[in-house]
Design an enzyme around this catalytic site. Structure first.
Site, PDB file in Angstrom:
ATOM      1  N   ASP A   1     -30.250   1.910 -12.919  1.00  0.00           N
ATOM      2  CA  ASP A   1     -30.139   2.274 -11.505  1.00  0.00           C
ATOM      3  C   ASP A   1     -31.524   2.422 -10.898  1.00  0.00           C
ATOM      4  OD1 ASP A   1     -27.529   2.347 -12.042  1.00  0.00           O
ATOM      5  OD2 ASP A   1     -27.212   4.474 -11.549  1.00  0.00           O
TER       6      ASP A   1
ATOM      7  N   GLU B   1     -34.352   0.927 -11.742  1.00  0.00           N
ATOM      8  CA  GLU B   1     -35.003  -0.352 -11.456  1.00  0.00           C
ATOM      9  C   GLU B   1     -34.419  -0.978 -10.189  1.00  0.00           C
ATOM     10  OE1 GLU B   1     -35.976  -2.606 -15.503  1.00  0.00           O
ATOM     11  OE2 GLU B   1     -34.125  -1.437 -15.584  1.00  0.00           O
TER      12      GLU B   1
ATOM     13  N   ASP C   1     -33.010   0.643  -7.659  1.00  0.00           N
ATOM     14  CA  ASP C   1     -33.487   1.383  -6.484  1.00  0.00           C
ATOM     15  C   ASP C   1     -34.908   0.980  -6.111  1.00  0.00           C
ATOM     16  OD1 ASP C   1     -31.116   2.664  -6.431  1.00  0.00           O
ATOM     17  OD2 ASP C   1     -31.827   4.500  -7.400  1.00  0.00           O
TER      18      ASP C   1
ATOM     19  N   SER D   1       3.360 -10.702   6.609  1.00  0.00           N
ATOM     20  CA  SER D   1       3.621  -9.759   5.519  1.00  0.00           C
ATOM     21  C   SER D   1       4.556 -10.458   4.529  1.00  0.00           C
ATOM     22  CB  SER D   1       4.211  -8.472   6.048  1.00  0.00           C
ATOM     23  OG  SER D   1       5.328  -8.769   6.819  1.00  0.00           O
TER      24      SER D   1
ATOM     25  N   GLU E   1       0.979 -12.127  -9.396  1.00  0.00           N
ATOM     26  CA  GLU E   1      -0.210 -11.278  -9.237  1.00  0.00           C
ATOM     27  C   GLU E   1       0.254  -9.856  -9.029  1.00  0.00           C
ATOM     28  OE1 GLU E   1      -2.154 -12.727  -5.714  1.00  0.00           O
ATOM     29  OE2 GLU E   1      -1.872 -14.791  -6.370  1.00  0.00           O
TER      30      GLU E   1
ATOM     31  N   LYS F   1       0.456  -6.439  -6.850  1.00  0.00           N
ATOM     32  CA  LYS F   1       0.403  -6.110  -5.420  1.00  0.00           C
ATOM     33  C   LYS F   1      -0.451  -4.856  -5.286  1.00  0.00           C
ATOM     34  CE  LYS F   1       3.304  -5.898  -1.344  1.00  0.00           C
ATOM     35  NZ  LYS F   1       2.764  -4.716  -0.682  1.00  0.00           N
TER      36      LYS F   1
ATOM     37  N   ASP G   1      -2.346  -1.797  -3.555  1.00  0.00           N
ATOM     38  CA  ASP G   1      -1.892  -0.912  -2.494  1.00  0.00           C
ATOM     39  C   ASP G   1      -3.080  -0.377  -1.704  1.00  0.00           C
ATOM     40  OD1 ASP G   1      -0.161   0.434  -0.939  1.00  0.00           O
ATOM     41  OD2 ASP G   1       0.317   1.997  -2.400  1.00  0.00           O
TER      42      ASP G   1
ATOM     43  N   ARG H   1      -5.909  -6.554   9.516  1.00  0.00           N
ATOM     44  CA  ARG H   1      -4.650  -7.232   9.802  1.00  0.00           C
ATOM     45  C   ARG H   1      -4.205  -7.005  11.247  1.00  0.00           C
ATOM     46  NH1 ARG H   1       0.786  -6.361   9.583  1.00  0.00           N
ATOM     47  NH2 ARG H   1       1.946  -8.237   9.050  1.00  0.00           N
TER      48      ARG H   1
ATOM     49  N   GLU I   1      -7.408  -7.356  -0.438  1.00  0.00           N
ATOM     50  CA  GLU I   1      -7.001  -5.977  -0.204  1.00  0.00           C
ATOM     51  C   GLU I   1      -8.201  -5.056  -0.431  1.00  0.00           C
ATOM     52  OE1 GLU I   1      -3.919  -5.946   0.683  1.00  0.00           O
ATOM     53  OE2 GLU I   1      -3.120  -3.922   0.438  1.00  0.00           O
TER      54      GLU I   1
ATOM     55  N   TYR J   1      -7.211 -12.366  -2.835  1.00  0.00           N
ATOM     56  CA  TYR J   1      -6.021 -13.004  -3.402  1.00  0.00           C
ATOM     57  C   TYR J   1      -5.485 -14.199  -2.633  1.00  0.00           C
ATOM     58  CZ  TYR J   1      -4.081  -9.472  -0.218  1.00  0.00           C
ATOM     59  OH  TYR J   1      -3.817  -8.678   0.853  1.00  0.00           O
TER      60      TYR J   1
ATOM     61  N   LYS K   1       4.017 -16.128  -5.966  1.00  0.00           N
ATOM     62  CA  LYS K   1       3.680 -17.180  -4.992  1.00  0.00           C
ATOM     63  C   LYS K   1       3.918 -18.555  -5.606  1.00  0.00           C
ATOM     64  CE  LYS K   1      -0.090 -14.306  -3.267  1.00  0.00           C
ATOM     65  NZ  LYS K   1      -1.535 -14.060  -3.253  1.00  0.00           N
TER      66      LYS K   1
ATOM     67  N   LYS L   1       8.855  -5.012  -5.659  1.00  0.00           N
ATOM     68  CA  LYS L   1       8.236  -3.682  -5.618  1.00  0.00           C
ATOM     69  C   LYS L   1       8.671  -2.855  -6.819  1.00  0.00           C
ATOM     70  CE  LYS L   1       7.208  -2.072  -1.535  1.00  0.00           C
ATOM     71  NZ  LYS L   1       6.007  -1.606  -0.863  1.00  0.00           N
TER      72      LYS L   1
ATOM     73  N   CYS M   1       6.999  32.906  14.145  1.00  0.00           N
ATOM     74  CA  CYS M   1       5.811  32.528  13.371  1.00  0.00           C
ATOM     75  C   CYS M   1       5.705  33.405  12.124  1.00  0.00           C
ATOM     76  CB  CYS M   1       4.557  32.684  14.224  1.00  0.00           C
ATOM     77  SG  CYS M   1       3.052  32.360  13.282  1.00  0.00           S
TER      78      CYS M   1
ATOM     79  N   CYS N   1       2.408  35.673  12.582  1.00  0.00           N
ATOM     80  CA  CYS N   1       2.216  36.698  13.609  1.00  0.00           C
ATOM     81  C   CYS N   1       3.507  37.146  14.279  1.00  0.00           C
ATOM     82  CB  CYS N   1       1.217  36.217  14.657  1.00  0.00           C
ATOM     83  SG  CYS N   1       1.891  34.921  15.707  1.00  0.00           S
TER      84      CYS N   1
ATOM     85  N   CYS O   1       3.709  27.731  17.125  1.00  0.00           N
ATOM     86  CA  CYS O   1       3.538  29.138  17.467  1.00  0.00           C
ATOM     87  C   CYS O   1       2.630  29.171  18.698  1.00  0.00           C
ATOM     88  CB  CYS O   1       2.876  29.883  16.311  1.00  0.00           C
ATOM     89  SG  CYS O   1       2.225  31.484  16.841  1.00  0.00           S
TER      90      CYS O   1
ATOM     91  N   CYS P   1      -2.957  34.647  16.670  1.00  0.00           N
ATOM     92  CA  CYS P   1      -2.332  34.257  15.398  1.00  0.00           C
ATOM     93  C   CYS P   1      -3.429  33.912  14.376  1.00  0.00           C
ATOM     94  CB  CYS P   1      -1.407  33.080  15.655  1.00  0.00           C
ATOM     95  SG  CYS P   1      -0.587  32.474  14.188  1.00  0.00           S
TER      96      CYS P   1
END
Ligand code: IVH
Length: 687
Positions: A34, A36, A38, A83, A113, A115, A117, A136, A173, A225, A288, A312, A406, A409, A424, A430
């Protein structure tokens, strides 16, 4: 160092840094430390500062994100972002397969593939360089978030390898891995901010941040994808993606090609189990048709392609008992019901609480205390109750009744017509509302007062030291130091941080006041539009609604806020303590609307601006930007190598094509004149 030497070194550093980005973020195989890395980055940044003429929006140095706030412009998708139709059963996959076989009478392959999220993104590359990234949106138009996307280290800004089409689109994604999500939420809770409900919301919310330098600090990643374009390397989706991997894209390894559904089913079985070990969220498998020719033949319905489908995974579910329901009061007085459950194991964690959205949902579920309920975790951190097993209801079970007063209170709750949420109304007395408003006031995006968490605010409230935000400015080190868990040093830090908050710009002060429906963006628009709290306080409903993004609901809420004497008093006290109640002089700078009424289409590469910058500049001067040439276009603004289609269309419609130099003259308001300085260097428009 001469200009030539600097140019060479800059190019060399850019190339090396991108190579190491790729090794680290795409291949997970870092070659250098890291430190080197930086070191090289520092050298690059220094050289780019010394030689600004070599500025390049696709330099790895730009991945830290510019520290600017801006609204997103929108762009049309060249190919709509559809979609996928969803199924939950194998039978439906068999039907999908049968529909395809009816249309296609030749052997073909499926690609399976995962999916992912997260949130979908469309990236446009020209001449091997990232030129635009669009969300999108509604599928036809989305937000242009290129500057934010540049901060994602695994997305190549300049492509590797060879053979990429001159112009193509790649979709994928954007997601936040679990680990980064967990850390981000921890930090948010520490800062008194609302945690994100799930990694998907965190990714989508981050992409919509207005300040790329904040995006750069969030751990986003991106799987690609799908490729689109006129001259892709092969007819196979699968092979194109493998080739795209060699261009530097992060194409998932979890992807297989099969001759028939049997293989697809094996893939589903395998990943329904193994996905639980993946470091990021997936919610299904996408199937696909591999051949692009066949994809085209099958075509799309209005919403989704006929050549693909999503299977799904079932959300993980558990059954447990509802012990009781708590009612929590938020800073706006909104009452949220929370279910206490008999602890149960769900997707690897023990669940004790679940969210119940509102009164209506409780009624819909006909929830009773003691019920056996189903809880689900659909990628959410807080699971939700999705159903009741009525056969197990104890005979004496009492229905859950929403509180009428409430819980904090005792004030009778109110609910506005057509709203699902109870409030409330006792804003001034409150305790959770009072504390919530102070917590909001100090949160990072508001006044950013450090060292004061939820617990300390609670303590200060109990000790009677704070009742509103203005009280913070009257605290002293002597008062804070003796408190539990604080001590001299923390006390000093807190007081210093409170002092520093007097420098916070007006737009954030406005957000910090916590006016209902006035979030960060609306606060910024209001600040720019009205300039000061006094102008805002005096504005009529109509005047408020004339500001961008302000509708009737927001306008009414602002009127209500200023109609309350307590709020007026709070503002006066904050002002007296030196908190900003108006824009600074330099924020008021007005740009003349020199381009008002003109619509530009921008194409090609520019010397003084990145694509984004030139578009922003057009808008700053009151012009409009559109993505395609039409009869409504005033000018086609063409840099080097403009798109031939756009040029042709402009010629056909008789639309003037102007150069970058012409444009600079326009915004200087000087008309045609020589803009070259004596040394022959072009003047930068805004030094
Ligand atoms: S293909 C027209 N492949 O799912 C089909 N989408 O409901 C283009 N998604 O908006 C999408 N993983 O955000 C495709 N491997 C994958 C995917 C994937 C996740 C998302 C994507 C899309 C949504 C469709």
């Amino acid at each position: 160092m001469t200009r030539e030497e600097a140019k060479k070194r800059i190019e060399q550093l850019r190339e090396e840094l991108e190579r190491h980005n790729y090794q680290y973020y795409v291949l997970n195989k870092p070659l250098i430390s890291d430190q080197e890395y930086d070191e090289m980055m520092r050298e690059l940044i220094e050289l780019e500062e010394r030689f600004p003429e070599f500025f390049d929006p696709n330099s790895p140095s730009q991945r830290v994100g510019a520290d600017i706030n801006k609204e997103f412009e929108q762009a049309e998708h060249e190919y709509p972002m559809l979609s996928l139709s969803n199924t939950y059963t194998r039978e439906e996959l068999i039907e999908f397969d049968a529909r395809i076989r009816k249309e296609v009478d030749e052997p073909f392959k499926y690609v399976a593939e995962l999916k992912y999220d997260g949130t979908a993104i469309s990236l446009i590359y020209e001449e091997g360089r990232l030129v635009q990234a669009i969300t999108r949106g509604d599928g036809m138009r989305g937000d242009v978030v290129t500057d934010n996307i540049r901060t994602i280290r695994s997305i190549p800004l300049v492509l590797r390898g060879t053979g990429w089409p001159r112009r193509f689109i790649i979709r994928g994604e954007v997601f936040m891995p679990y680990e980064g999500f967990r850390r981000l939420n921890e930090e948010r809770i520490r800062n008194g901010e609302e945690p994100f409900a799930n990694p998907r919301n965190a990714a989508a919310g981050t992409l919509k941040l207005q300040n790329p330098s904040l995006v750069a600090k969030r751990p986003l990643d991106c799987f690609l994808y799908y490729l689109l374009g006129e001259d892709l390397p092969t007819d196979s989706h699968y092979e194109n993606l493998q080739i795209a991997r060699s261009w530097g894209f992060k194409v998932p390894e979890e992807m297989e090609r099969y001759d028939n559904l049997e293989g697809v089913f094996r893939f589903i079985d395998k990943w329904d189990v193994q996905r639980k070990d993946l470091p990021y969220a997936t919610d299904g498998v996408v199937i696909k048709v591999d051949s692009l020719r066949l994809q085209q033949r099958l075509g799309n319905t209005a919403k989704s392609p006929r050549w693909a489908i999503a299977y799904k995974f079932k959300a993980e579910q558990a059954k447990t008992r509802l012990l009781s329901v708590d009612f929590q009061v938020g800073r706006t007085g909104a009452i949220t019901p929370v279910a206490n459950l008999e602890p149960v194991l769900l997707a690897g964690t023990v669940v004790k609480r679940a969210s119940l959205y509102n009164d209506d949902q409780i009624r819909q579920l006909d929830l009773h205390i003691g019920d056996t309920v189903y809880v689900e975790k659909g990628g959410e951190i807080i699971p939700k109750i999705t159903g009741v097993d009525l056969t197990l209801r104890p005979p004496d079970a009492r229905p859950v009744v929403f509180v009428t007063h409430c819980p904090a209170c005792g004030t009778p709750l109110v609910r506005e017509e057509g709203e699902a949420i109870w409030y409330c109304p006792n804003e001034e007395g409150c305790p959770p509302q009072i504390k919530g408003r102070i917590e909001h006031f100090i949160s990072r995006k508001a006044m950013n007062i450090e060292g004061l968490g939820e617990e300390t605010i609670d303590l200060l409230y109990r000790k009677g030291l704070v009742r509103d935000a203005a009280d913070l400015y009257e605290l002293t080190v002597e008062q804070l130091a003796p408190l539990e868990r604080l001590g001299e040093k923390s006390a000093r830090n807190i007081i210093e941080s409170i002092e520093r908050s007097k420098e916070v710009p007006f737009e954030r002060v406005l957000f910090a006041l916590g006016i209902r429906y006035v979030g960060e963006t609306v606060a910024r628009k209001l600040a720019r539009h009205f300039g000061s709290i006094d102008a805002l306080a005096e504005a009529s409903l109509e005047e408020l609604m004339a500001a961008e993004e302000v509708g009737e609901k927001i306008a009414r809420s602002i009127r209500t806020f200023f109609s309350k004497p307590a709020n007026r008093r709070l503002i006066e006290r904050l002002r007296a303590h030196g908190v900003k109640m108006a824009l600074d002089e330099d924020q008021r700078e007005e740009t003349p609307p020199l381009l008002e009424g003109k619509t530009f289409v921008v194409s090609g590469v520019f010397r003084h601006f990145s694509r984004e910058e030139i578009k922003q500049t057009i808008e700053k001067y009151g012009g409009k930007v559109s993505s395609s040439v039409s009869s409504r276009t005033t000018y086609l603004l063409a840099g080097e190598k403009p798109g031939p289609n756009k040029l042709e269309k402009a010629a056909a419609l008789n639309i003037p094509v102007i150069s970058e130099e012409d444009f600079l003259k326009m915004i200087r308001g000087t008309g045609p004149q020589d803009n070259t300085e004596e040394d022959g260097q072009k003047k930068l428009p805004f030094a």
